[in-house]
Structure formats: C-alpha cells, structure tokens
Design a protein around this motif. Sequence first.
Motif, PDB file in Angstrom:
ATOM      1  N   GLN A 427     -17.768 -16.519 -33.049  1.00 27.87           N
ATOM      2  CA  GLN A 427     -18.531 -15.854 -31.995  1.00 27.87           C
ATOM      3  C   GLN A 427     -18.391 -14.344 -32.073  1.00 27.87           C
ATOM      4  O   GLN A 427     -19.370 -13.610 -31.895  1.00 27.87           O
ATOM      5  N   HIS A 430     -20.641 -12.890 -34.722  1.00 29.04           N
ATOM      6  CA  HIS A 430     -22.053 -12.913 -34.341  1.00 29.04           C
ATOM      7  C   HIS A 430     -22.350 -11.865 -33.263  1.00 29.04           C
ATOM      8  O   HIS A 430     -23.405 -11.216 -33.289  1.00 29.04           O
ATOM      9  N   GLU A 431     -21.447 -11.705 -32.321  1.00 31.91           N
ATOM     10  CA  GLU A 431     -21.664 -10.685 -31.291  1.00 31.91           C
ATOM     11  C   GLU A 431     -21.701  -9.287 -31.897  1.00 31.91           C
ATOM     12  O   GLU A 431     -22.495  -8.440 -31.495  1.00 31.91           O
TER      13      GLU A 431
END
Length: 446
Positions: A427, A430-431
């Motif tokens: 995550q 991706h952020e």
Amino acid sequence: HHVSAINAIDNASLVAVADRDADALASITEIASEAQLFDDVGQMLKEAKPDVVHIVTPPATHFDLAVEVLEAGASVYVEKPFALNVDDAEKVVRLADEKGLHVCAAHQLLFQRSARKYKEKQKLIGDVLSAESYFSFRPVRKSATGSGSVDPVDQFIDILPHPVYLLLDGLTIGGSEDQVQIQSIEATPYGDVHAILRCGDRIGLLVVTVRGRPVESYLKLIGTNGSVFADLILSGVTTLPGPGASAVSQILMPFSQAWQKMIGTLGSVFRIIFGRQGSYDGLRELIESYYDSIASDSPPPISRASLLDTVRVCEEIGRKVLGAQEQAEKEALRKLDAAAAKLPACDAQKGTILVTGGTGFLGKKFVRLARDSGYAVRNISRQIPKPSAMIPGIDYVQANLAEPIADELFDGVQAVVHLAAETAGGQAAHEMNSIQATANLIAGCT
C-alpha cells in the motif's frame, strides 16, 4: 523465510532484527513479536549481543556487514552471493578464523530432499565422469518494494550461486583433492550462460538462462555404471543404475523414469500441501546444521572450499556476462543514434508532450507514435533506460514523481500524458508512486 526457519529450530531464538525500512521492521513483529527492532546494525550488535547474525541484505552490502558482524564477535550467515569477488570472501573467512568464529554461505539447495537423496544414490552409478547443472528462472520486472525496475542480469548474478555450488558438489562428490578449473564460458548480454568446468578427470557443464523455458533446476550425474538425475523443484531423484546396454534395459528405461518421476512428484505435492516447512526447502536444515556446528565448535556444514570456489566461479561468469552486456549496449547506442539521425525534425507548432511511464508496455507504444506524428517527446522516469530499451528521438529525463517535480521539466510542454503507476509493492508503494506521484504531476502542471 529466515525468521520462519529460525522459529522452527528448538535451540535458537530470534533476539533482534535490524532494517532501515520502518515498514519492513513493522511487518517482522507479526512473526517475531519478542525480537528487538533496530534501524542501525551497530546498535543492534552492541545492545542485543547476538551469537550469530543472518545477512539478507542486497549483495553489494554483504562484505561490509559480514566484517562488522565478525568484528563485533558474532558468527555470520550470509545470503547468496556470499561476496561479489573472491578477495572479499577470503578476507571474511580469514577474519572469522582470527576471531574464532564461524561463517556459512546460503547453499541451502544442498540440504533439500532431492540433494540429500542423490548423494545416497551416487554409489549405485559407479565413478562419476561428468555433471550437468541446469537452472532457468523467470526474472521479476519490479522490485518487491516497488522502488524501481530490476535488471535481469542483476537477478542472474544474484541467483547464479545456486546452480554453481550444485555443480561443484556434483564434481567433487565422493571427495576430490583436485581444484575445480574453469575451461570456457560462453555468455549472452541477456543472462544466458554455458560454461565448462573441470575437476581432475570429471567434466562439468553449467547452463543458466533467464529466457529458457520451462523453469527448471536440476543436477545430473553420469557415472561408469548409470546416472542419477536430481530435480530441485518438484519431482525428486531419478536413478538409472547399471550399464543399460541390453535391449530389455533400453525398453524398460523410460518406464522406470516415468514411475520414479510420478512417485517423486506426488511426494513433493504431498509435502507442499501437508508439510510445515515454513521457509525455502533446505533452509531450515542448513541453518540448524550451522547452529549445531557453532554450539559444538565443529566445522560448518558448507566447506570453505565450496564457499570460496562458488564465489570464484560466479565472479568469472559474472564478469563475462557484464562484459557481453556492455558490448551489446554500446552497439544498441550506435543503432539508436543512427535511427534518431534519420528521423524528421519535430513540428514546432505541435510542441512538446511530457510523458510519464514511457518505458512501460503502453508507454513505449505511445511515445513512438507521438514522435512519429511530429511531436517532441520528453519522457520522465525514475531510471534512464539502457540504449537497448530506448525509442529513437525521445528525450529521456530522470526524475522521481513521488517528489516535487522541477519546473524546468515543464518548459515548452503543451500537454502531459500520465501513464505511470505503481505495479508492485504494498500500500505504501502505491500511495507514493501512484497517488502522490499524480498529485505532484498536477501541481507541476499548474
């Protein structure tokens, strides 16, 4: 994998983990809740005072970390490759001897079930005449953290010790006082190698390929009275003892091979489904054997000869592959410049398009089409691609979209085509590389 293997060993406990990545440290707590967490190796060595340290960092850091660990008074287990050159490997071994400590290389395939079984079968095939070690693998495109692309040749050098130490083990099985010598090496710039090695009268063939399919890993020994084939991925060991010269033997041979492969494959599948390995096959067995050697002050399970010869052979092969890659990129750059010189000039009225993700599957097609349509194209990427991966006439610029983008990259830009997005990592990756990168790009446009 290392944590899982250590947790499965009765006489060992994981006391500390050091990593500069806070997310990595946090993830370790799920399987090692009692371990102390550090972001500095020196502090860990000073406060936790471990008996042995596992180094599972990128290859270029292995030597310096191994020296630091040994100087602190702890034995060391070093993931592959043990060192990038034999001089560094010898320095680590000498330092361990001076300190009265142990070192071990990550040659865990030798402790897999198939490797243990083929050694038991060796006596059935007589004197070993030759050995063949084959390894093909599928490289990953992106790093596990999503921090960038991974060069297939770098991955080749990283996995190379596995097939090398398997071949060395096959050439020296039964004991040999002869040193392994490299006879010849043929390499491509893509990470494909054929090498001939010799140990006394025994001949070894090493085949490692990034592109060859299917994915396989095996060691085959040919003896004076038969052969033994060890599949290191799934189907176990196939033995064909005896001369196999009669008509009956030749007829029965494929049936014997098929039966042994079927039994071996079923056994492997059963162990995968119902087993409790928890880590790479052979890893726990190697680590446990290494810990026992430290506790009893006996020789480590991986001999110094195997460790140093593996590094020596890998260094020579790696040099050959990198040399082939360098020559190929020089030729690719020459062709790139020649192709760019033949392109028509960009249409000044159309202006410049700023492209992100222009080195990806879709991006490559777009930048080529845009340039052929008369647009000037400026491509932003975290890494400048090698000449063999470039499109003629494209202006490649290195920049990290996860950080504020310099204003000058937008000079003369009429339009932005945003094709970059994270395709690996968790995550956080991706952020950072999708959401934050897009926000930074929009901010730069305004």
